[in-house]
Design an enzyme around this catalytic site. Structure first.
Site, short mmCIF file in Angstrom:
data_model
loop_
_atom_site.label_atom_id
_atom_site.label_comp_id
_atom_site.label_asym_id
_atom_site.label_seq_id
_atom_site.Cartn_x
_atom_site.Cartn_y
_atom_site.Cartn_z
N GLY A 70 45.96 24.82 37.77
CA GLY A 70 46.15 25.84 38.82
C GLY A 70 47.01 25.41 39.99
CE LYS A 99 37.96 33.77 45.34
NZ LYS A 99 37.56 33.86 43.92
CD GLU A 122 41.75 22.76 42.84
OE1 GLU A 122 42.88 22.95 42.37
OE2 GLU A 122 40.73 22.72 42.14
CG ASP A 123 43.68 26.39 42.18
OD1 ASP A 123 42.60 25.86 42.55
OD2 ASP A 123 43.89 26.74 41.00
CG ASP A 150 43.74 30.54 34.75
OD1 ASP A 150 43.31 29.95 35.76
OD2 ASP A 150 43.20 30.46 33.63
CG PHE A 158 38.65 36.17 39.59
CD1 PHE A 158 37.83 35.06 39.60
CD2 PHE A 158 39.76 36.17 38.75
CE1 PHE A 158 38.09 33.96 38.79
CE2 PHE A 158 40.03 35.07 37.93
CZ PHE A 158 39.19 33.97 37.95
CG ASP A 172 34.92 30.01 44.00
OD1 ASP A 172 34.83 30.93 44.84
OD2 ASP A 172 34.52 30.14 42.84
P1 IMP Z 1 34.83 25.54 42.78
O1 IMP Z 1 33.86 26.64 42.54
O2 IMP Z 1 35.10 25.33 44.25
O3 IMP Z 1 34.38 24.27 42.10
O4 IMP Z 1 36.20 25.99 42.11
C1 IMP Z 1 36.37 25.86 40.75
C2 IMP Z 1 37.65 26.37 40.19
O5 IMP Z 1 37.47 27.75 39.98
C3 IMP Z 1 38.92 26.30 40.98
O6 IMP Z 1 39.58 25.07 40.87
C4 IMP Z 1 39.75 27.40 40.34
O7 IMP Z 1 40.46 26.87 39.24
C5 IMP Z 1 38.70 28.37 39.84
N1 IMP Z 1 38.68 29.62 40.61
C6 IMP Z 1 37.85 29.95 41.63
N2 IMP Z 1 38.10 31.18 42.09
C7 IMP Z 1 39.14 31.64 41.36
C8 IMP Z 1 39.89 32.88 41.37
O8 IMP Z 1 39.66 33.81 42.16
N3 IMP Z 1 40.88 32.99 40.45
C9 IMP Z 1 41.17 32.01 39.56
N4 IMP Z 1 40.51 30.84 39.53
C10 IMP Z 1 39.50 30.66 40.41
MG MG Z 2 41.43 24.63 39.55
#
Ligand code: IMP
Ligand code: MG
Length: 172
Positions: free
Chosen positions: A41, A128, A96-97, A156, A149, A100
């Site tokens: 990502g 977020k 990182e993108d 993706d 999302f 979440d």
């Molecule tokens: P975490 O929940 O902070 O561990 O994030 C996990 C991963 O979820 C991120 O690295 C993204 O690849 C993916 N992700 C979270 N939200 C989105 C979204 O809205 N679109 C696409 N990928 C997402």
């Molecule tokens: Mg990711």
């Protein structure tokens, strides 16, 4: 399915990346940066952000997964590809993108500290805040976004839509 709405335009992305680049240059003045790009990502963000930074940069790529095919998080982090080189004594910037739930970056920060980095900072394109489950210190945040999302600019759904040149959400 393809009813995408612009959340962050190409222009907004470029402008914010310029600002982040200036801030990073200031904070890392005179230092070499080891950028750890979280695949897949963050590849788009990593490339375009770091092209704007004048410090000496070396790149490492790591691949983690917490999402499957769906838009729901599974919560467990799987390391698909680890670093290629030692980061001992290095000043590491994770790119990182998105943050979440915070689980991915919490895991990754610990992992890189355990490998003996001198410092580990985090730069995310988006956050977020509503979704956070784990508290992680994030040093640079591009945009705070609502609990939707998103796709495009590296984001993706099941591997698709990464090459949309802006960040979009799906109109329900
Ligand atoms: P975490 O929940 O902070 O561990 O994030 C996990 C991963 O979820 C991120 O690295 C993204 O690849 C993916 N992700 C979270 N939200 C989105 C979204 O809205 N679109 C696409 N990928 C997402
Ligand atoms: Mg990711």
């Amino acid at each position: 399915m393809e009813n995408f709405k612009v959340l962050i335009s190409e222009e907004q992305l470029q402008k914010r990346m310029e600002e982040l680049a200036r801030q990073i240059e200031k904070d890392y003045e005179g230092k070499e940066i080891t950028v750890v790009c979280v695949m897949n990502g963050a590849i788009f963000f990593t490339v375009q952000l770091t092209l704007k930074i004048k410090n000496a940069i070396t790149y490492e790529f790591i691949q983690l997964a917490s999402y499957g095919e769906s838009t729901e998080t599974s919560g467990n982090i799987v390391m698909k590809k680890d670093l290629e080189n030692s980061i001992e004594g290095k000043d590491v910037l994770i790119v990182e993108d998105i943050i979440d739930t915070g689980r991915t970056l919490n895991f990754l920060k610990k992992h890189l500290k355990d490998k003996g980095a001198n410092s580990v900072k985090i730069c995310v394109l988006t956050s977020k805040p509503e979704r956070r489950e784990v508290d992680v210190d994030v040093d640079y945040i591009g945009f705070e976004i609502p609990n939707k999302f998103v796709v495009g600019y590296g984001f993706d759904i099941g591997g698709k839509y990464r090459n949309i040149p802006y960040v979009a959400y799906i109109e329900e």
